[in-house]
Design a protein around this motif. Structure first.
Motif, PDB file in Angstrom:
ATOM      1  N   ASN A  86      -4.715   6.767 -53.304  1.00 13.97           N
ATOM      2  CA  ASN A  86      -3.905   7.732 -52.557  1.00 13.97           C
ATOM      3  C   ASN A  86      -2.648   8.165 -53.299  1.00 13.97           C
ATOM      4  OD1 ASN A  86      -5.146   8.217 -49.843  1.00 13.97           O
ATOM      5  ND2 ASN A  86      -5.075   5.998 -49.758  1.00 13.97           N
ATOM      6  N   ALA A 117      -2.859  12.839 -48.486  1.00 13.68           N
ATOM      7  CA  ALA A 117      -3.196  11.433 -48.219  1.00 13.68           C
ATOM      8  C   ALA A 117      -2.799  11.050 -46.798  1.00 13.68           C
ATOM      9  CB  ALA A 117      -2.482  10.533 -49.229  1.00 13.68           C
ATOM     10  N   ASP A 193     -11.602  16.583 -49.314  1.00 14.13           N
ATOM     11  CA  ASP A 193     -11.945  15.175 -49.097  1.00 14.13           C
ATOM     12  C   ASP A 193     -13.155  15.050 -48.182  1.00 14.13           C
ATOM     13  OD1 ASP A 193     -11.777  12.571 -47.481  1.00 14.13           O
ATOM     14  OD2 ASP A 193     -10.283  12.188 -49.018  1.00 14.13           O
ATOM     15  N   ASN A 209     -10.717  10.051 -52.150  1.00 16.36           N
ATOM     16  CA  ASN A 209      -9.290  10.234 -51.915  1.00 16.36           C
ATOM     17  C   ASN A 209      -8.592  10.839 -53.122  1.00 16.36           C
ATOM     18  OD1 ASN A 209      -9.507   9.169 -49.356  1.00 16.36           O
ATOM     19  ND2 ASN A 209      -8.818   7.134 -49.928  1.00 16.36           N
TER      20      ASN A 209
END
Length: 227
Positions: A86, A117, A193, A209
């Motif tokens: 992340n 994130a 994502d 991620n």
């Protein structure tokens, strides 16, 4: 020296409060130190928003999510892999912001990457808590909660909010001069994502991620006109 001291205290508190595992604390300290070195206290504040906000969302309704089989492992404590997946792109942006002539662009990309994130975490945790049947982003077919690439209305709204909050903090701290494009870039990262999660679930959550945060950083550059 200040970067190491501040991040060491924060990592120790995060570990003590059960936000991260020992490995997550170590990985977070490395990430925090590099972010602080690149963007100073403002950059670290945006990073802290993601860490604290993400942990709180993970713990929200944890027992209910555990019973449904969708809760994070280890009581929600994030490990080193999660921290690097992340925060890796954000670290690169923070360092490039201080080492290249494109400081403003990379600072905005940094905020967008962390916003993606945070938004991804919000979408997952709130979507699972809200219940119902999410839909696969590629086909809109109903799937089980926790399925890679699944989206829901509640989760999407939570993601929009998290992206907006991160961009707003970045703007207040002077890292993201244009709030709307950075927030949009952060949210776009979560779309990427989800698409990757649906199309290539076997690559794993960490690589997914990384891809999402990288897409957000790139989109920030494009949307604010640096390319």
């Amino acid at each position: 020296m200040a970067a190491v001291a501040v991040t060491a205290v924060f990592a120790a508190l995060a570990y003590r409060l059960g936000m991260v595992s020992a490995g997550g604390a170590a990985g977070g300290m490395v990430i925090g130190t590099l972010v602080y070195a690149g963007l100073g206290a403002p950059g670290f504040a945006v990073l802290a928003l993601f860490v604290v906000g993400g942990s709180l969302l993970t713990r929200l309704g944890y027992e209910r999510k555990r019973r449904s089989g969708t809760a994070e492992a280890r009581g929600g404590r994030r490990g080193a892999k999660n921290a690097l997946a992340n925060g890796g792109v954000a670290v690169a942006c923070a360092l490039l912001a201080s080492a290249t002539p494109y400081g403003e662009g990379f600072a905005a990309a940094f905020v967008a990457a962390l916003g993606a994130a945070f938004a991804d975490t919000a979408e997952s945790e709130i979507g699972q808590l809200a219940g119902g049947s999410p839909r696969l982003i590629t086909t809109m077919q109903k799937v089980r909660p926790g399925t890679d690439g699944a989206v829901s209305l509640a989760g999407t709204l939570a993601g929009v909010a998290a992206a907006g909050i991160t961009a707003a903090l970045g703007a207040v701290l002077g890292l993201a001069g244009e709030l709307a494009p950075v927030a949009a870039a952060a949210f776009l990262g979560t779309v990427v994502d989800s698409l990757i999660g649906a199309l290539a679930p076997r690559i794993g959550n960490e690589l997914t991620n990384v891809s999402g945060t990288l897409a957000a950083a790139g989109a920030a550059f494009v949307l604010i006109g640096w390319f």
